[in-house]
Motif scaffolding. Sequence first.
Motif, PDB file in Angstrom:
ATOM      1  N   MET A  76       9.564   5.178  -5.002  1.00 32.36           N
ATOM      2  CA  MET A  76       9.952   5.423  -3.645  1.00 32.36           C
ATOM      3  C   MET A  76      10.584   4.229  -3.165  1.00 32.36           C
ATOM      4  O   MET A  76      10.072   3.250  -3.042  1.00 32.36           O
ATOM      5  CB  MET A  76       8.866   6.097  -2.582  1.00 32.36           C
ATOM      6  CG  MET A  76       9.198   6.428  -1.247  1.00 32.36           C
ATOM      7  SD  MET A  76       7.837   6.880  -0.052  1.00 32.36           S
ATOM      8  CE  MET A  76       7.512   8.640  -0.902  1.00 32.36           C
ATOM      9  N   ILE A  77      11.820   4.160  -2.478  1.00 29.17           N
ATOM     10  CA  ILE A  77      12.535   3.270  -1.931  1.00 29.17           C
ATOM     11  C   ILE A  77      12.301   3.233  -0.231  1.00 29.17           C
ATOM     12  O   ILE A  77      12.717   4.477   0.204  1.00 29.17           O
ATOM     13  CB  ILE A  77      13.862   3.121  -2.422  1.00 29.17           C
ATOM     14  CG1 ILE A  77      14.389   1.647  -2.064  1.00 29.17           C
ATOM     15  CG2 ILE A  77      14.766   4.183  -1.976  1.00 29.17           C
ATOM     16  CD1 ILE A  77      15.323   1.213  -2.917  1.00 29.17           C
ATOM     17  N   PHE A  78      12.411   2.264   0.437  1.00 28.12           N
ATOM     18  CA  PHE A  78      12.123   1.966   1.736  1.00 28.12           C
ATOM     19  C   PHE A  78      13.491   1.149   2.101  1.00 28.12           C
ATOM     20  O   PHE A  78      13.317  -0.093   2.136  1.00 28.12           O
ATOM     21  CB  PHE A  78      10.923   1.634   2.255  1.00 28.12           C
ATOM     22  CG  PHE A  78       9.651   2.284   1.870  1.00 28.12           C
ATOM     23  CD1 PHE A  78       9.112   3.092   2.722  1.00 28.12           C
ATOM     24  CD2 PHE A  78       9.205   2.241   0.502  1.00 28.12           C
ATOM     25  CE1 PHE A  78       7.810   3.585   2.348  1.00 28.12           C
ATOM     26  CE2 PHE A  78       8.093   2.836   0.190  1.00 28.12           C
ATOM     27  CZ  PHE A  78       7.410   3.831   1.022  1.00 28.12           C
ATOM     28  N   PRO A  79      14.625   1.732   2.486  1.00 29.54           N
ATOM     29  CA  PRO A  79      15.641   1.124   2.886  1.00 29.54           C
ATOM     30  C   PRO A  79      15.589   0.201   4.408  1.00 29.54           C
ATOM     31  O   PRO A  79      14.819   0.906   5.340  1.00 29.54           O
ATOM     32  CB  PRO A  79      17.040   1.776   3.024  1.00 29.54           C
ATOM     33  CG  PRO A  79      16.300   3.243   2.798  1.00 29.54           C
ATOM     34  CD  PRO A  79      14.870   3.120   2.691  1.00 29.54           C
ATOM     35  N   MET A  80      15.931  -0.833   4.412  1.00 35.65           N
ATOM     36  CA  MET A  80      15.839  -1.683   5.821  1.00 35.65           C
ATOM     37  C   MET A  80      17.323  -2.144   6.278  1.00 35.65           C
ATOM     38  O   MET A  80      17.767  -3.104   5.437  1.00 35.65           O
ATOM     39  CB  MET A  80      14.944  -2.889   5.554  1.00 35.65           C
ATOM     40  CG  MET A  80      13.521  -2.233   5.180  1.00 35.65           C
ATOM     41  SD  MET A  80      12.259  -3.532   5.100  1.00 35.65           S
ATOM     42  CE  MET A  80      10.762  -2.648   4.685  1.00 35.65           C
ATOM     43  N   ASP A  81      17.810  -1.671   7.002  1.00 33.13           N
ATOM     44  CA  ASP A  81      19.031  -2.247   7.704  1.00 33.13           C
ATOM     45  C   ASP A  81      19.079  -2.117   9.316  1.00 33.13           C
ATOM     46  O   ASP A  81      18.870  -1.380  10.166  1.00 33.13           O
ATOM     47  CB  ASP A  81      20.204  -0.849   7.477  1.00 33.13           C
ATOM     48  CG  ASP A  81      21.541  -1.424   7.740  1.00 33.13           C
ATOM     49  OD1 ASP A  81      21.803  -2.722   7.754  1.00 33.13           O
ATOM     50  OD2 ASP A  81      22.389  -0.486   7.944  1.00 33.13           O
ATOM     51  N   PRO A  82      19.028  -3.552   9.615  1.00 33.39           N
ATOM     52  CA  PRO A  82      19.512  -4.844   8.808  1.00 33.39           C
ATOM     53  C   PRO A  82      18.338  -5.114   8.232  1.00 33.39           C
ATOM     54  O   PRO A  82      17.156  -4.820   8.429  1.00 33.39           O
ATOM     55  CB  PRO A  82      19.957  -5.631  10.036  1.00 33.39           C
ATOM     56  CG  PRO A  82      19.005  -5.190  11.225  1.00 33.39           C
ATOM     57  CD  PRO A  82      18.944  -4.009  11.131  1.00 33.39           C
ATOM     58  N   PRO A  83      18.479  -6.076   7.170  1.00 34.82           N
ATOM     59  CA  PRO A  83      17.305  -6.814   6.313  1.00 34.82           C
ATOM     60  C   PRO A  83      16.361  -7.411   7.104  1.00 34.82           C
ATOM     61  O   PRO A  83      16.707  -7.924   8.423  1.00 34.82           O
ATOM     62  CB  PRO A  83      17.903  -7.669   5.530  1.00 34.82           C
ATOM     63  CG  PRO A  83      19.435  -7.173   5.329  1.00 34.82           C
ATOM     64  CD  PRO A  83      19.696  -6.589   6.760  1.00 34.82           C
ATOM     65  N   ARG A  84      15.001  -7.309   6.899  1.00 38.10           N
ATOM     66  CA  ARG A  84      14.182  -8.081   7.734  1.00 38.10           C
ATOM     67  C   ARG A  84      12.697  -8.475   7.003  1.00 38.10           C
ATOM     68  O   ARG A  84      12.718  -7.802   5.822  1.00 38.10           O
ATOM     69  CB  ARG A  84      13.777  -6.958   8.960  1.00 38.10           C
ATOM     70  CG  ARG A  84      13.243  -5.722   8.345  1.00 38.10           C
ATOM     71  CD  ARG A  84      12.699  -4.659   9.452  1.00 38.10           C
ATOM     72  NE  ARG A  84      12.442  -3.597   9.221  1.00 38.10           N
ATOM     73  CZ  ARG A  84      13.120  -2.543   8.984  1.00 38.10           C
ATOM     74  NH1 ARG A  84      14.252  -2.629   9.150  1.00 38.10           N
ATOM     75  NH2 ARG A  84      12.368  -1.327   8.641  1.00 38.10           N
ATOM     76  N   MET A  85      12.125  -9.175   7.521  1.00 38.86           N
ATOM     77  CA  MET A  85      10.556  -9.455   6.796  1.00 38.86           C
ATOM     78  C   MET A  85      10.111  -8.078   6.688  1.00 38.86           C
ATOM     79  O   MET A  85      10.017  -7.107   7.504  1.00 38.86           O
ATOM     80  CB  MET A  85       9.723 -10.360   7.631  1.00 38.86           C
ATOM     81  CG  MET A  85      10.335 -11.878   7.837  1.00 38.86           C
ATOM     82  SD  MET A  85      10.229 -12.722   6.066  1.00 38.86           S
ATOM     83  CE  MET A  85       8.574 -12.884   6.058  1.00 38.86           C
ATOM     84  N   ALA A  86       9.303  -7.720   5.650  1.00 37.95           N
ATOM     85  CA  ALA A  86       8.596  -6.453   5.283  1.00 37.95           C
ATOM     86  C   ALA A  86       7.225  -6.898   5.142  1.00 37.95           C
ATOM     87  O   ALA A  86       6.829  -7.659   4.404  1.00 37.95           O
ATOM     88  CB  ALA A  86       9.201  -5.718   4.322  1.00 37.95           C
ATOM     89  N   SER A  87       6.206  -5.907   5.564  1.00 35.37           N
ATOM     90  CA  SER A  87       4.961  -6.332   5.134  1.00 35.37           C
ATOM     91  C   SER A  87       4.191  -4.805   5.021  1.00 35.37           C
ATOM     92  O   SER A  87       4.471  -3.783   6.000  1.00 35.37           O
ATOM     93  CB  SER A  87       3.971  -6.662   6.389  1.00 35.37           C
ATOM     94  OG  SER A  87       2.685  -7.091   6.058  1.00 35.37           O
ATOM     95  N   PHE A  88       3.660  -4.265   3.794  1.00 42.23           N
ATOM     96  CA  PHE A  88       3.200  -3.024   3.538  1.00 42.23           C
ATOM     97  C   PHE A  88       1.750  -3.413   3.162  1.00 42.23           C
ATOM     98  O   PHE A  88       1.247  -4.128   2.891  1.00 42.23           O
ATOM     99  CB  PHE A  88       3.656  -2.410   2.547  1.00 42.23           C
ATOM    100  CG  PHE A  88       5.148  -1.760   2.791  1.00 42.23           C
ATOM    101  CD1 PHE A  88       6.264  -2.700   3.272  1.00 42.23           C
ATOM    102  CD2 PHE A  88       5.660  -0.690   2.192  1.00 42.23           C
ATOM    103  CE1 PHE A  88       7.541  -2.197   3.425  1.00 42.23           C
ATOM    104  CE2 PHE A  88       6.738   0.029   2.346  1.00 42.23           C
ATOM    105  CZ  PHE A  88       7.865  -0.903   2.905  1.00 42.23           C
ATOM    106  N   TRP A  89       1.022  -2.094   3.664  1.00 38.60           N
ATOM    107  CA  TRP A  89      -0.587  -2.074   3.207  1.00 38.60           C
ATOM    108  C   TRP A  89      -0.563  -0.708   2.577  1.00 38.60           C
ATOM    109  O   TRP A  89       0.261   0.214   2.274  1.00 38.60           O
ATOM    110  CB  TRP A  89      -1.277  -1.972   4.378  1.00 38.60           C
ATOM    111  CG  TRP A  89      -1.436  -1.091   5.439  1.00 38.60           C
ATOM    112  CD1 TRP A  89      -0.527  -0.099   5.387  1.00 38.60           C
ATOM    113  CD2 TRP A  89      -2.054  -1.049   6.534  1.00 38.60           C
ATOM    114  NE1 TRP A  89      -0.711   0.612   6.383  1.00 38.60           N
ATOM    115  CE2 TRP A  89      -1.678   0.062   7.330  1.00 38.60           C
ATOM    116  CE3 TRP A  89      -2.987  -1.786   7.374  1.00 38.60           C
ATOM    117  CZ2 TRP A  89      -2.229   0.495   8.325  1.00 38.60           C
ATOM    118  CZ3 TRP A  89      -3.617  -1.327   8.386  1.00 38.60           C
ATOM    119  CH2 TRP A  89      -3.025  -0.309   9.158  1.00 38.60           C
TER     120      TRP A  89
END
Length: 159
Positions: A76-89
């Motif tokens: 599963m891909i989680f696109p981020m536009d614009p790019p940013r810091m990402a934090s997942f749990w």
Amino acid sequence: MNSWRVAFSAILLIAAGAGCTSGPFAAMTEAPLVKVPLTIRTAKGDRIFTTEIARSGEEQQRGMMFRETMEPNAGMIFPMDPPRMASFWMKNTLIPLDMIFVRADGTIARIAPETVPQSLEPESSGEPVAAVLEIAGGQAAKQGIGEGDLVIWRDPQAK
């Protein structure tokens, strides 16, 4: 009269279940996500995955929650536009995952291997990223995927 009570009880149970919008069964009623091919170019060759795109905020929040299995070449891909810091749990995620943080140029910035199911401990990208790819836990190591490898995919709804 007794059969009437049984029928009425069954109708009540069906009606109550139809109104359920949270919990593990809600995920089963959601519309399927769009699937696209994704390639990771490694030093040992290309690795091909079929990935679901979690595009909306709601899809990204739900992610892989409540799923009990994942095929070795799925993701599963989680696109981020614009790019940013990402934090997942891993809240409500029942299986271990490898989280692959992908820079805007497609290179892998960081891999969080075999994240712990149901953990509330966040995994951070460490730098701004354009996407996060989740694959089955242990597959990054098993398939020779590492930092600096190139992730190639195309979002059919991208600008």
